[in-house]
Motif scaffolding. Sequence first.
Motif, PDB file in Angstrom:
ATOM      1  N   ILE A  35      -4.145   5.025  -0.391  1.00  0.00           N
ATOM      2  CA  ILE A  35      -5.609   5.083  -1.315  1.00  0.00           C
ATOM      3  C   ILE A  35      -5.576   3.650  -2.327  1.00  0.00           C
ATOM      4  O   ILE A  35      -3.734   4.470  -2.889  1.00  0.00           O
ATOM      5  N   LEU A  36      -5.884   3.112  -2.477  1.00  0.00           N
ATOM      6  CA  LEU A  36      -5.877   2.309  -3.824  1.00  0.00           C
ATOM      7  C   LEU A  36      -6.655   2.124  -4.839  1.00  0.00           C
ATOM      8  O   LEU A  36      -7.792   1.585  -4.568  1.00  0.00           O
ATOM      9  N   PHE A  47     -12.634  -9.201  -3.453  1.00  0.00           N
ATOM     10  CA  PHE A  47     -11.973  -9.697  -3.078  1.00  0.00           C
ATOM     11  C   PHE A  47     -10.946 -10.196  -3.346  1.00  0.00           C
ATOM     12  O   PHE A  47      -9.352 -10.526  -2.263  1.00  0.00           O
ATOM     13  N   PHE A  48     -10.205 -10.013  -4.488  1.00  0.00           N
ATOM     14  CA  PHE A  48      -9.325 -10.330  -4.702  1.00  0.00           C
ATOM     15  C   PHE A  48      -7.575  -9.887  -4.404  1.00  0.00           C
ATOM     16  O   PHE A  48      -6.704  -9.426  -4.825  1.00  0.00           O
ATOM     17  N   LEU A  49      -7.936  -8.673  -4.514  1.00  0.00           N
ATOM     18  CA  LEU A  49      -7.208  -7.625  -4.163  1.00  0.00           C
ATOM     19  C   LEU A  49      -7.133  -7.588  -2.453  1.00  0.00           C
ATOM     20  O   LEU A  49      -5.554  -7.485  -1.862  1.00  0.00           O
ATOM     21  N   PRO A  50      -8.039  -8.084  -1.171  1.00  0.00           N
ATOM     22  CA  PRO A  50      -7.086  -7.860   0.243  1.00  0.00           C
ATOM     23  C   PRO A  50      -7.066  -9.255   0.216  1.00  0.00           C
ATOM     24  O   PRO A  50      -6.490  -9.606   0.891  1.00  0.00           O
ATOM     25  N   ALA A  51      -7.100  -9.835  -0.877  1.00  0.00           N
ATOM     26  CA  ALA A  51      -6.748 -11.605  -0.400  1.00  0.00           C
ATOM     27  C   ALA A  51      -4.737 -11.698  -0.542  1.00  0.00           C
ATOM     28  O   ALA A  51      -4.571 -12.414   0.079  1.00  0.00           O
ATOM     29  N   VAL A  52      -5.004 -10.645  -1.108  1.00  0.00           N
ATOM     30  CA  VAL A  52      -3.717 -11.173  -1.882  1.00  0.00           C
ATOM     31  C   VAL A  52      -2.798 -10.199  -0.753  1.00  0.00           C
ATOM     32  O   VAL A  52      -1.171 -10.030  -0.802  1.00  0.00           O
ATOM     33  N   LEU A  53      -2.644  -9.426   0.171  1.00  0.00           N
ATOM     34  CA  LEU A  53      -2.182  -8.201   0.760  1.00  0.00           C
ATOM     35  C   LEU A  53      -2.152  -8.172   2.312  1.00  0.00           C
ATOM     36  O   LEU A  53      -3.408  -8.817   2.715  1.00  0.00           O
ATOM     37  N   ASP A  54      -1.440  -8.041   3.195  1.00  0.00           N
ATOM     38  CA  ASP A  54      -1.740  -8.591   4.326  1.00  0.00           C
ATOM     39  C   ASP A  54      -1.995  -7.442   5.367  1.00  0.00           C
ATOM     40  O   ASP A  54      -2.765  -8.100   6.039  1.00  0.00           O
ATOM     41  N   ARG A  55      -2.256  -6.083   4.788  1.00  0.00           N
ATOM     42  CA  ARG A  55      -3.881  -5.415   5.649  1.00  0.00           C
ATOM     43  C   ARG A  55      -5.092  -5.323   5.395  1.00  0.00           C
ATOM     44  O   ARG A  55      -4.921  -5.638   3.812  1.00  0.00           O
ATOM     45  N   LYS A  56      -5.914  -4.592   6.381  1.00  0.00           N
ATOM     46  CA  LYS A  56      -7.326  -4.851   5.687  1.00  0.00           C
ATOM     47  C   LYS A  56      -7.460  -3.193   4.481  1.00  0.00           C
ATOM     48  O   LYS A  56      -6.360  -1.970   4.976  1.00  0.00           O
ATOM     49  N   VAL A  57      -8.316  -3.949   3.293  1.00  0.00           N
ATOM     50  CA  VAL A  57      -8.443  -3.133   2.626  1.00  0.00           C
ATOM     51  C   VAL A  57     -10.080  -2.204   2.696  1.00  0.00           C
ATOM     52  O   VAL A  57     -10.912  -3.563   2.746  1.00  0.00           O
ATOM     53  N   ALA A 145      -2.948  11.472   1.687  1.00  0.00           N
ATOM     54  CA  ALA A 145      -2.308  10.184   1.785  1.00  0.00           C
ATOM     55  C   ALA A 145      -1.987   9.246   0.480  1.00  0.00           C
ATOM     56  O   ALA A 145      -2.911  10.046  -0.326  1.00  0.00           O
ATOM     57  N   PRO A 146      -1.047   9.238   0.121  1.00  0.00           N
ATOM     58  CA  PRO A 146      -0.752   8.289  -1.084  1.00  0.00           C
ATOM     59  C   PRO A 146      -1.477   7.604  -1.799  1.00  0.00           C
ATOM     60  O   PRO A 146      -2.354   7.063  -1.064  1.00  0.00           O
ATOM     61  N   VAL A 147      -1.328   7.766  -3.356  1.00  0.00           N
ATOM     62  CA  VAL A 147      -2.033   6.857  -3.957  1.00  0.00           C
ATOM     63  C   VAL A 147      -1.937   5.789  -4.959  1.00  0.00           C
ATOM     64  O   VAL A 147      -0.507   6.458  -5.530  1.00  0.00           O
ATOM     65  N   LEU A 148      -2.156   5.026  -4.225  1.00  0.00           N
ATOM     66  CA  LEU A 148      -1.107   3.530  -4.872  1.00  0.00           C
ATOM     67  C   LEU A 148      -2.230   2.592  -6.576  1.00  0.00           C
ATOM     68  O   LEU A 148      -3.662   2.414  -6.406  1.00  0.00           O
ATOM     69  N   PRO A 149      -1.812   3.453  -7.408  1.00  0.00           N
ATOM     70  CA  PRO A 149      -2.262   3.254  -8.896  1.00  0.00           C
ATOM     71  C   PRO A 149      -2.563   1.368  -9.072  1.00  0.00           C
ATOM     72  O   PRO A 149      -1.624   0.395  -8.525  1.00  0.00           O
ATOM     73  N   VAL A 150      -3.392   0.895  -8.655  1.00  0.00           N
ATOM     74  CA  VAL A 150      -3.746  -0.684  -9.017  1.00  0.00           C
ATOM     75  C   VAL A 150      -4.552  -1.313 -10.672  1.00  0.00           C
ATOM     76  O   VAL A 150      -5.284  -0.847 -10.707  1.00  0.00           O
ATOM     77  N   ALA A 151      -3.639  -2.282 -11.191  1.00  0.00           N
ATOM     78  CA  ALA A 151      -4.280  -3.073 -12.042  1.00  0.00           C
ATOM     79  C   ALA A 151      -4.267  -4.222 -11.797  1.00  0.00           C
ATOM     80  O   ALA A 151      -4.145  -5.420 -11.432  1.00  0.00           O
TER      81      ALA A 151
END
Length: 248
Positions: A35-36, A47-57, A145-151
């Motif tokens: 979980i992000l 849009f920006f968060l998925p753009a910098v990751l290799d996996r689908k969000v 599922a683990p929770v990843l904090p995002v800023a």
Amino acid sequence: MLYGAMKVSVGAGLKVVFRPWVEGKEHVPAEGPAILASNHLSFSDSFFLPAVLDRKVTFIAKAEYFTSPGVKGRLTAAFFRGVGQLPVDRSGARGAGEAAIRSGIAVLERGELFGIYPEGTRSPDGRLYRGKPGGLARVALATGAPVLPVAMIDTEKIQPPGKVVPKLMRPGIRIGAPLDFSRYQGMEGDRFILRSITDEVMYAIMKLSGQEYVDIYATAAKRMLADEAKRADEGGGSEGEPEGASKG
């Protein structure tokens, strides 16, 4: 696949034009559910968060984006599906919350990444607001599922509300180490546990973002700002006017 095409076109375009920087990408698992949980400053965050990751969000979005009539409506729906967003009917507050929880659980059970904004809505002034305990905590406990904090950093400065043309600048994304709430497994019916989980995540987001924290819900802050703006437009009202009389 529509998502793949959108990922290449939209994601690549955002990276080329805005050059977002990212820290903590190594915390995102190469496979499996996570979980992000992010602060929410701008419409563009999803849009920006998925753009910098290799996996689908996968994020959730209001159903109106998928049901608007006409050519524009169909194009909008195709775009949102293409960037990995799921429609949720928000016609009723409780129903919307349950639909969001079910959608999040389904995404995670497929072993994918689920993006969620614990504040429930965009920050009206760039500060970080109290997280809503229902969605994030319940999804985390239901799936393990683990929770990843995002800023998200400075995304609100790119296209402030009311501005049509975006400002060219570099936004940032910080992803924190995963938070494990397995110690609370089976306690999703305890509202104090849900509050504790949510507050722990919000604290982690605050540390990553450097935002000032406000211990009220963003929806309440928006109502107060709207009321203040209305009173200002009306010249402040009379001294004898009861509190809340200017609300529409």
